[in-house]
Enzyme design. Structure first.
Site, PDB file in Angstrom:
ATOM      1  N   LYS A  32     -61.249 -11.419   3.247  1.00 49.30           N
ATOM      2  CA  LYS A  32     -61.094 -10.761   2.012  1.00 49.30           C
ATOM      3  C   LYS A  32     -62.508 -10.780   1.200  1.00 49.30           C
ATOM      4  O   LYS A  32     -63.140 -10.126   0.539  1.00 49.30           O
ATOM      5  CB  LYS A  32     -60.027 -11.434   0.952  1.00 49.30           C
ATOM      6  CG  LYS A  32     -58.630 -10.813   1.639  1.00 49.30           C
ATOM      7  CD  LYS A  32     -57.547 -11.475   0.685  1.00 49.30           C
ATOM      8  CE  LYS A  32     -56.005 -11.086   1.249  1.00 49.30           C
ATOM      9  NZ  LYS A  32     -55.873 -11.128   2.548  1.00 49.30           N
ATOM     10  N   ARG A  61     -55.839   1.432   8.235  1.00 47.55           N
ATOM     11  CA  ARG A  61     -56.602   0.629   9.070  1.00 47.55           C
ATOM     12  C   ARG A  61     -57.614   1.265   9.877  1.00 47.55           C
ATOM     13  O   ARG A  61     -57.135   2.269  10.696  1.00 47.55           O
ATOM     14  CB  ARG A  61     -55.507  -0.052   9.877  1.00 47.55           C
ATOM     15  CG  ARG A  61     -56.261  -0.777  10.847  1.00 47.55           C
ATOM     16  CD  ARG A  61     -57.344  -2.002  10.718  1.00 47.55           C
ATOM     17  NE  ARG A  61     -56.965  -2.793   9.781  1.00 47.55           N
ATOM     18  CZ  ARG A  61     -56.215  -3.919   9.900  1.00 47.55           C
ATOM     19  NH1 ARG A  61     -55.886  -4.111  11.103  1.00 47.55           N
ATOM     20  NH2 ARG A  61     -55.980  -4.654   8.816  1.00 47.55           N
ATOM     21  N   GLU A 118     -60.515  -4.419   2.337  1.00 47.24           N
ATOM     22  CA  GLU A 118     -60.387  -5.639   3.029  1.00 47.24           C
ATOM     23  C   GLU A 118     -61.406  -5.585   4.542  1.00 47.24           C
ATOM     24  O   GLU A 118     -61.338  -4.343   4.918  1.00 47.24           O
ATOM     25  CB  GLU A 118     -59.276  -6.385   3.412  1.00 47.24           C
ATOM     26  CG  GLU A 118     -58.176  -6.976   2.370  1.00 47.24           C
ATOM     27  CD  GLU A 118     -57.030  -7.625   2.747  1.00 47.24           C
ATOM     28  OE1 GLU A 118     -57.070  -8.066   3.887  1.00 47.24           O
ATOM     29  OE2 GLU A 118     -56.076  -7.796   1.788  1.00 47.24           O
ATOM     30  N   ASP A 156     -59.836  -2.053   6.169  1.00 46.76           N
ATOM     31  CA  ASP A 156     -58.894  -1.403   5.248  1.00 46.76           C
ATOM     32  C   ASP A 156     -59.253  -0.774   4.158  1.00 46.76           C
ATOM     33  O   ASP A 156     -60.013  -1.124   3.405  1.00 46.76           O
ATOM     34  CB  ASP A 156     -57.950  -2.537   4.703  1.00 46.76           C
ATOM     35  CG  ASP A 156     -57.071  -3.190   5.792  1.00 46.76           C
ATOM     36  OD1 ASP A 156     -57.003  -2.871   6.923  1.00 46.76           O
ATOM     37  OD2 ASP A 156     -56.470  -4.435   5.467  1.00 46.76           O
ATOM     38  N   LYS A 179     -54.183 -11.224  -5.284  1.00 46.29           N
ATOM     39  CA  LYS A 179     -53.868 -11.557  -3.946  1.00 46.29           C
ATOM     40  C   LYS A 179     -54.579 -12.956  -3.624  1.00 46.29           C
ATOM     41  O   LYS A 179     -55.865 -13.232  -4.000  1.00 46.29           O
ATOM     42  CB  LYS A 179     -53.989 -10.671  -3.058  1.00 46.29           C
ATOM     43  CG  LYS A 179     -55.286  -9.909  -2.865  1.00 46.29           C
ATOM     44  CD  LYS A 179     -55.298  -8.809  -1.703  1.00 46.29           C
ATOM     45  CE  LYS A 179     -56.597  -7.881  -1.970  1.00 46.29           C
ATOM     46  NZ  LYS A 179     -56.496  -6.771  -1.022  1.00 46.29           N
ATOM     47  N   ARG A 211     -46.875  -2.576  -1.720  1.00 46.02           N
ATOM     48  CA  ARG A 211     -47.844  -3.052  -0.431  1.00 46.02           C
ATOM     49  C   ARG A 211     -47.418  -2.198   0.877  1.00 46.02           C
ATOM     50  O   ARG A 211     -46.176  -1.872   1.214  1.00 46.02           O
ATOM     51  CB  ARG A 211     -47.501  -4.421   0.071  1.00 46.02           C
ATOM     52  CG  ARG A 211     -47.677  -5.558  -0.947  1.00 46.02           C
ATOM     53  CD  ARG A 211     -47.123  -6.674  -0.518  1.00 46.02           C
ATOM     54  NE  ARG A 211     -45.691  -6.666  -0.454  1.00 46.02           N
ATOM     55  CZ  ARG A 211     -44.743  -7.970  -0.184  1.00 46.02           C
ATOM     56  NH1 ARG A 211     -45.355  -8.816   0.253  1.00 46.02           N
ATOM     57  NH2 ARG A 211     -43.482  -7.768  -0.154  1.00 46.02           N
ATOM     58  N   ASN A 265     -61.295  -7.291   8.064  1.00 46.76           N
ATOM     59  CA  ASN A 265     -60.465  -8.000   8.973  1.00 46.76           C
ATOM     60  C   ASN A 265     -61.237  -8.404  10.178  1.00 46.76           C
ATOM     61  O   ASN A 265     -61.412  -7.384  10.855  1.00 46.76           O
ATOM     62  CB  ASN A 265     -59.068  -7.465   9.189  1.00 46.76           C
ATOM     63  CG  ASN A 265     -58.245  -7.389   7.927  1.00 46.76           C
ATOM     64  OD1 ASN A 265     -57.539  -8.293   7.471  1.00 46.76           O
ATOM     65  ND2 ASN A 265     -58.350  -6.084   7.366  1.00 46.76           N
ATOM     66  N   ARG A 317     -50.806   2.897   6.472  1.00 48.02           N
ATOM     67  CA  ARG A 317     -49.549   2.172   6.257  1.00 48.02           C
ATOM     68  C   ARG A 317     -48.964   2.452   4.884  1.00 48.02           C
ATOM     69  O   ARG A 317     -49.748   2.049   3.964  1.00 48.02           O
ATOM     70  CB  ARG A 317     -50.020   0.512   6.459  1.00 48.02           C
ATOM     71  CG  ARG A 317     -50.473   0.359   7.900  1.00 48.02           C
ATOM     72  CD  ARG A 317     -51.288  -0.975   8.174  1.00 48.02           C
ATOM     73  NE  ARG A 317     -52.433  -0.751   7.295  1.00 48.02           N
ATOM     74  CZ  ARG A 317     -53.091  -2.090   7.318  1.00 48.02           C
ATOM     75  NH1 ARG A 317     -53.054  -3.059   7.776  1.00 48.02           N
ATOM     76  NH2 ARG A 317     -54.396  -1.799   6.520  1.00 48.02           N
TER      77      ARG A 317
END
Length: 315
Positions: free
Chosen positions: A126, A211, A282, A274, A161, A234, A284, A226
């Site tokens: 993050k 993603r 984000e 993301d 978060k 979420r 990842n 998603r």
């Protein structure tokens, strides 16, 4: 035959119908590589010796259950393997951190590790976003409850978060009324002991938290959106989101292609970006997923793209 070592969670816990590490291993075996596996806890370094691990050499069976067979097991120096794939899931805790140090020592001894252990340490999933703030929504990282309240007063609708969560764990939305903001701050920052990430809410989340996969400095042509279900904010699949594969949009491609070569040059062979709307939320790097969902829905062979990039890196 060249052997690839996969450092991951226990093989017995894999959900092979959706697991990205399994998809990588299946493609590697299809191309003639031998496979071995271990967990971070099996890494070892003794003075005067090489970094080694207690590994299991395995063969994939093609069966849904009992999907692998162990051929041999024993301790081997990491530099004996053609490549090492570090695929341990978050959280990025102290033990993950120590594992990257052992893997970096193995690199000094001649091992090839992907993603680079140093790059894994330098890009907390993050926090790494902050370097690319021009592509991010308004974002704050802080331990200060007062700073979080001020951020909410400015942006009115926010997401909070933890820095070390995964799968949507610990994510909260606070709207204009500020309901439960104090309680959420107390839960996440534990009286100022723990840093929190706060971002402006992006209403485009209703179209999905996308993603994007950056592989070997290139951008895969499909994304997995998603999409949150019901009253859930979420989109994470682990939180019940619905995964819908989509072609990469021109706007998202422009952002991803600007970031991909920068991250690849640092030793990040695989990155999961993301994006909500056209904003990156984000970056990842520990064990990016969604290979199988994209391949199953579009036919695009993401594992093949990954192994192509791995072979090019090894060459």
């Amino acid at each position: 035959m060249k052997t690839i070592l996969v450092v991951a969670d226990p093989l017995e816990t894999f959900k092979t119908y959706k697991d990205t590490t399994f998809a990588m291993m299946r493609e590697l075996q299809r191309r003639g590589f031998a496979l071995a596996a271990c967990e971070p806890q099996h890494l070892q370094w003794q003075t005067g010796g090489l970094v080694s691990a207690e590994v299991r050499e395995i063969t994939l069976t093609g069966r849904e259950h009992e999907w692998f067979e162990v051929k041999t097991a024993g301790r081997r120096p990491l530099r004996e393997f053609a490549a090492i794939l570090m695929r341990k899931d978050p959280p990025f805790d102290s033990e993950f951190f120590y594992a990257t140090h052992l893997l970096e020592q193995a690199e000094r001894e001649g091992a090839r590790v992907f993603n680079s252990p140093r790059a894994l340490r330098d890009h907390p999933e993050k926090l790494a976003l902050m370097e690319f703030g021009q592509y991010a929504p308004p974002t704050l990282v802080t331990r200060s409850a007062d700073a979080i309240r001020a951020f909410h007063a400015e942006h009115r609708d926010i997401i909070l978060k933890p820095l070390d969560g995964m799968g949507g764990m610990g994510i909260f939305r606070v709207t204009d009324n500020g309901m439960n903001l104090g309680s959420i701050i107390e839960t996440l920052n534990q009286g100022g002991a723990t840093s929190v990430m706060v971002q402006g809410y992006l209403p485009e989340i209703v179209q999905g938290d996308k993603r994007l996969l950056l592989i070997g400095g290139k951008v895969a042509p499909f994304v997995l959106a998603r999409i949150p279900q019901g009253n859930e904010v979420r989109g994470n699949l682990a939180a019940g989101g619905k995964g819908v594969a989509q072609p990469l949009s021109d706007e998202n491609r422009a952002v991803a292609e600007a970031m991909a070569p920068v991250l690849a040059a640092r030793g990040l062979l695989l990155v999961g970006l993301d994006m909500i709307g056209n904003k990156v939320t984000e970056i990842n790097v520990t064990s990016p997923t969604c290979f199988q969902e994209i391949q199953q829905q579009t036919g695009f062979d993401v594992p093949a793209m990954f192994v192509d990039a791995l072979e090019a890196a090894l060459a």
